[in-house]
Each structure stands twice: as structure tokens, then as C-alpha cells.
Design a protein around this motif. Structure first.
Motif: not given
Length: 356
Positions: A1-7, A38-41, A97-100, A102-108
Motif C-alpha cells: 500500500m502506497i501512502e500519499l499525502a496532499l494538502a 488529504i490535509l485541508h481546512d 505530517i509526522p504528527a498528524i 500515523p504511518v511509517d512512510k509517506i509521499i507528499y
């Protein structure tokens, strides 16, 4: 599973569309399952949230949403950092992201990239003990004085638009957040807050990545996008009709729920092919930071950091919808990891499995 973040912030409703195009470019080219964060407001509308959800589930991937509020100490510091208004407070979410998440590794990824390759290749990069993997900023030599004045080395300065975070490696340093705050205390005139801070805190222990993982469109006269993550880092964005990336952007847009709202390009080349063209190179201008700065960062104090329970619902009602075949849906009810609330940072409360 690839972990991916966008904000992103979505005041005008368009950045959710750009985020959707980024995801479509990944889903089209990537075979492995992807879990999107997805990190958003509060500006993300329910309609756009649902479109992002439908896009991910339509390609058999999963998606989670994190409403974010900047922690009070960071928010107060940002009041003296004028440039944050140029990039919006959402540009700072990647710092948290390290605090929000909870995964070991992620692509931003930033929302002005097109992933014209299988992102599994980036995901499989071995970081070992490095905090992160990133690509040298291809436009930084134009502002070397500004970078050097903050104690940063232009020859090693990386761009923050594409980052492979080794989150567990970062969490091994309990002072990472305080070091981030100290950077803004020492250099309130930073013109690129998130990127400068990341370089200051993690630049001494990062893995340089191949250029094609963050290929600056404006840095190359020959716009060959084949097998690259293309970053439209200047003012010439891929969603602009005059951009050499417009055709490719529109092809990926046509794979999203926003396609019915957008004009279609009738003779676009096949997705995945490199495209060549000519464009006037527009470089992002960076204001020179005024004042005298110390060449070395002050010694950082260690302190703990934590966050309240993140909103990690996969969709409305915490339901993940998976499609085994095109056109058919089978709902699989799963309880959301949190029933509600806002992802935020606070002192004294340690997240499960996140900060050691």
C-alpha cells in the motif's frame, strides 16, 4: 500500500480540482493500491470532498480526510512571517505530517505536479536512516544569497513539492517540531516558509533523489514529460491554457468527476506520452530576505509534540467503497478511526504509534 499525502486550501473551489488531477495522474499510471491522505481546512466543500472520494474509490483506492488547524504556537509565529500569506497557511501542513498522519512512510506532493509515471518507483526508494528523500531545487541558484543568509547550502537545498518522508526516522528525533518553530523565530523574513524550514531541520540528513522525481517544467526548454513527476513550480501552471502541460492536465482532468464542468480537448495526445513544446520560461521570484541573519541556526531545544485524534474517515459515515469491477460497487462498512473533530497539535497528549 502506497501512502500519499496532499494538502491544500480551497477557498475558490479550484484547488480540490487540481488535487483531483494529481490523483488521477497517479491512479492512471500506478498499479499498486494507494491510500490517500488529504490535509485541508474548512474551505473544502462537501461537494468537492465527495468528488475526491468518488475519484479514489472509482480507481479502487482509499482516501482519508484530515481537517487541520495550525497549533497555536506555530500560528502565532506565522503572524510575523509575511510570506505565509503568499503561499497560504496550508503550505505549512506538510511540516506537521509526522504528527498528524500515523504511518511509517509517506509521499507528499504539491497540487501543481503531474505524475506521468508509476509512483511505486518513488515509493520503493530505500531511505535507510534519512529523514526524507527530495530533489535539488533546480531554480535555487538564482537566490543563493538569500539561502546562504539563513545558514542553508544552495548546493544541497531541496524543493518541497515532492517529498518521500521517512516519518519514523523523523519521530526518532523528539525535538523536530521545536526545531521547526525555532527556524521561524530566527528567520521571520523567510520567503518560502515550508521549504526553508524543511531544509533547515532535515537538510543535514536527507537523500537526494533523481531529477525526474521532481522535474521542473520551467527549468527545461525541451518539455519531455515521459516517465517523470513534472512540477509546474513557477507561475506557468499546468492548468493554464498557455502552459505546455495544459494538454496533459486536461487528459487527466477528463478522468475525474470535474470533467463535466471543464472544456474537453478534442485532439489531445495519449496520456503517458511525452509532449514537447515551446513556452516562455517564467521563474518564480523570491524576495530577498532583509536584515542580518546569523549563519548558523541557534541550538534547538528538545520538547515533545503530540496531536489530538485525527479525522481519518474514508468517506461519508466512515464507509469505504471498493469496486471489484467497473460499474459495480460493494460497500464495506468500516468504522472511522475517529468519529469527528479536528486534527491539531497540542502538548502533553501523545498519539498512538506516532511520536516515540
Amino acid at each position: 500500500m502506497i501512502e500519499l499525502a496532499l494538502a491544500f486550501q480551497d477557498k475558490d473551489g479550484q484547488y480540490a480540482e487540481h488535487a483531483g488531477v494529481v490523483l488521477a495522474s497517479i491512479f492512471y499510471n500506478t498499479k499498486s493500491p494507494v491510500n490517500v491522505h488529504i490535509l485541508h481546512d474548512e474551505t473544502l466543500s462537501e461537494d468537492n470532498r465527495q468528488k475526491l472520494f468518488d475519484l479514489a474509490t472509482g480507481f479502487n483506492h482509499t482516501i482519508q480526510f484530515y481537517p487541520v488547524i495550525l497549533p497555536e504556537d506555530l500560528r502565532q509565529l506565522m503572524e510575523s512571517v509575511a510570506s505565509v500569506n503568499v503561499w497560504t497557511p496550508a503550505s505549512l501542513y506538510r511540516l506537521l505530517i509526522p504528527a498528524i498522519v500515523p504511518v511509517d512512510k509517506i509521499i507528499y506532493l504539491d497540487c501543481d505536479v503531474l505524475v506521468n509515471m508509476d509512483i511505486e518507483e518513488l515509493w520503493q526508494t530505500e531511505l535507510n536512516e534519512a529523514y526524507l528523500g527530495a530533489v535539488w531545487d533546480q531554480n535555487i541558484m538564482n537566490v543563493t544569497h538569500t539561502i546562504s543568509s539563513m545558514g542553508l547550502n544552495p548546493d544541497l537545498y531541496f524543493n518541497s513539492g515532492v517529498i518521500l518522508f521517512g516519518l519514523n526516522n523523523i519521530r526518532q528525533n523528539p525535538g523536530w517540531y521545536e526545531e521547526t518553530l525555532n527556524f521561524f523565530r530566527n528567520f521571520p523574513n523567510t520567503s518560502m516558509p515550508d521549504q526553508d524550514a524543511l531544509n533547515a531541520v532535515y537538510g543535514g540528513n536527507y537523500l537526494p533523489l533523481d531529477l525526474r522525481f521532481n522535474f521542473f517544467n520551467m527549468a527545461a526548454a525541451d518539455h519531455d514529460y515521459t516517465n517523470k513527476i513534472v512540477h509546474f513550480a513557477g507561475t506557468d501552471k499546468c492548468w493554464d491554457r498557455t502552459s505546455p502541460g495544459w494538454e496533459l492536465y486536461l487528459n487527466y482532468l477528463n478522468l475525474t468527476p470535474w470533467s463535466k464542468q471543464a472544456p474537453r480537448y478534442s485532439a489531445a495526445p495519449a496520456i503517458g506520452r511525452g509532449m514537447r513544446g515551446r513556452t516562455r520560461i517564467k521563474r518564480r521570484k523570491r524576495r530577498t530576505a532583509g536584515g542580518n541573519f546569523r549563519s548558523k541556526r541557534s541550538r534547538m531545544t528538545r520538547s515533545g509534540l503530540s496531536y489530538s485524534k485525527p479525522v481519518t474517515s474514508a468517506g461519508r459515515g466512515g464507509t469505504i467503497v471498493r469496486r471489484k469491477k467497473r460499474g459495480s460497487r460493494r460497500p464495506l462498512s468500516m468504522p472511522a478511526k475517529s468519529s469527528g473533530g479536528t486534527a491539531s497539535l497540542s502538548r502533553g497528549l501523545k498519539p498512538r504509534g506516532a511520536i516515540k
